[in-house]
Write an enzyme that holds these catalytic residues in place. Structure first.
Site: not given
Ligand SMILES: *[C@@H]1O[C@H](CO)[C@@H](O)[C@H](O)[C@H]1NC(C)=O
Ligand SMILES: *[C@@H]1O[C@H](CO)[C@@H](O)[C@H](O)[C@H]1NC(C)=O
Length: 469
Positions: A74, A251
């Site tokens: 993140h 993904l």
């Protein structure tokens, strides 16, 4: 853009993309194959992703790994809600530790103590934690009912979501301030700015070292030992830069890792108790959470329907984004990454039932979408996911790690890291040290459950297949 353009190169608010979009004047959404309208995204998620029973990962992956993955990625997966799909707020496009220091200078300054290079912190029950938003006024995403004195301020605005994320944020904050102390001993004349900047480079190096030698090492299931050595690339042509691709973001939605409940000591917590729980981290402390997360099995990612119902909406969002961006088919990506396209749904899943359901919805294997393909592909023997996740994910990952400027010949030397001691911190970093140098009592810390994964594989090999009979 569906063509090469200066704007999409130069404006780093764009993610890149590996394959151009399916042209809008094609006969079907996936080009020429498949139905005129793709199956409902919610239906796809419910049919192929929804967990009926928890499937533990055969490699023994634990929640310590799952939260590391979420915390680490993140920093560079920050789709911009405001600007829309295809845009990112993480302009560093890689391992810049924006999740610790903020993705812009203003936020970084709010998080810094401006003394000895350190980040702001608070002390609770004798332990160091991130400051509250009262002390470090940055925007954090929390539900409205949570008061400011309970909201912790860290680089990434979403990390209040889960105690596992805030746990890692706390560990890295302690590490930053610990490194600052070491640097100041060596360089008593350095000012706050130089201590901060050098500590950040050291933490970037430590992160890459841990990602390659602990995280990717675990994920690979390899018996050979991976090594982080940027000098391996010094003799060849290589560009030290990186751009995050939307396909990499798609993904990396590894939500099947998440369990049904969270087990800490003798308690079991539901999602409702765990999500946005602002007291759990300090109730238990870092040691107890590391220990608990290291002992709890994570789910297998590919080849089985394994997404908890509370998280299914995230997967639906992934499919919807891929349609807005008109991503090409799974098989087109197989070809782009040097693999043979699948010729049937049976070949993809390695069985009949799911294959038949997929065929009923998508009609043609060449019309199967990217993310569903990655999740339904048969997993490799005793593995967390299938061939495509590895063959497509690994190049993105390795370029992101080795393309970092600290790996370049200009940077990769002791002085960049404040001298031999700092360089040594980078070159000897490990998950275990990261945790244990920042807590009072060292817990069980690993990316797999005790006795799980490789141990189990080795045991199975020693036993031999016939012994079972
Ligand atoms: C990048 O593109 C977006 C969307 O067109 C635009 O809003 C933004 O201003 C651009 N950024 C720069 C630095 O030009
Ligand atoms: C948060 O976690 C604590 C345990 O640390 C638990 O006692 C509490 O009930 C949880 N809060 C919520 C709102 O579920």
């Amino acid at each position: 853009h569906g063509y090469i353009s200066w704007e999409s190169y130069a404006n780093v608010s764009y993610f890149t993309r590996v394959l151009p979009p399916v042209p809008t004047d094609c006969p079907t959404p996936m080009g020429t194959k498949g139905p005129p309208q793709l199956p409902d995204a919610q239906l796809v998620a419910e049919e192929f992703f929804l967990r009926k029973k928890f499937h533990p990962d055969p490699q023994g992956t634990n929640l310590m790994f799952a939260f590391f993955a979420q915390h680490f990625t993140h920093q560079f997966f920050k789709t911009s809600g405001k600007m829309g799909h295809g845009f990112t707020r993480a302009l560093g496009h890689g391992v810049d530790l924006g999740h610790l220091y903020g993705d812009n200078l203003e936020r970084q300054h709010e998080l810094r103590l401006f003394r000895d290079g350190k980040l702001k912190y608070q002390v609770v029950k004798g332990e160091i934690y991130p400051p509250t938003v009262l002390d470090a006024p940055v925007h954090m995403i929390y539900p409205k009912h949570i008061p400011a004195e309970k909201q912790l301020a860290v680089g990434q605005e979403v990390f209040g979501l889960l105690p596992g994320l805030m746990m890692y944020a706390t560990i890295w904050l302690r590490e930053h301030n610990r490194v600052c102390d070491l640097l100041k001993q060596i360089h008593p004349t350095w000012d706050d700015e130089q201590l901060f900047q050098t500590a950040r480079l050291i933490l970037i190096g430590e992160t890459i070292k841990i990602v390659i030698e602990d995280y990717v090492q675990h994920l690979s299931g390899y018996f050979l030992q991976l090594k982080f050595d940027p000098e391996l690339l010094f003799g060849v042509q290589f560009q030290y830069r990186n751009r995050i691709a939307v396909e990499f973001n798609q993904l990396y939605h590894w939500h099947p890792l998440m369990p049904d409940t969270f087990k800490i000591q003798d308690q079991e917590y539901s999602y409702n108790q765990f999500v946005y729980n602002t007291t759990m981290l300090m109730d238990y402390g870092v040691e107890a959470l590391v220990d608990a997360f290291s002992r709890q099995q994570a789910g297998q990612i590919g080849g089985v329907p394994n997404i908890h119902k509370q998280l299914l909406k995230v997967a639906i969002g992934v499919i919807e984004e891929s349609r807005l961006l008109r991503l090409q088919s799974f098989n087109e990506y197989r070809k782009r990454f040097g693999m043979k396209p699948y010729t049937s749904f049976q070949e993809l899943t390695g069985e009949e039932e799911t294959a038949a359901k997929l065929e009923a919805l998508y009609r043609d294997i060449d019309a199967l979408e990217f993310y569903p393909g990655l999740l339904v592909e048969k997993s490799q023997h005793n593995s967390i996911f299938g061939e495509s996740m590895v063959e497509i994910g690994a190049p993105f990952s390795l370029k992101g790690l080795f393309g970092n400027p600290i790996c370049s010949p200009e940077y990769w030397k002791p002085s960049t890291f404040g001298g031999d001691a700092g360089f040594q911190l980078v070159n000897t970093a490990s998950l275990q040290k990261l945790v244990c140098l920042n807590v009072k009592r060292c817990p069980y810390v690993a990316f797999r459950v005790p006795g799980g994964g490789e141990d189990a594989v080795v045991l199975a090999k020693e036993k031999g297949p016939l012994d079972e009979l």
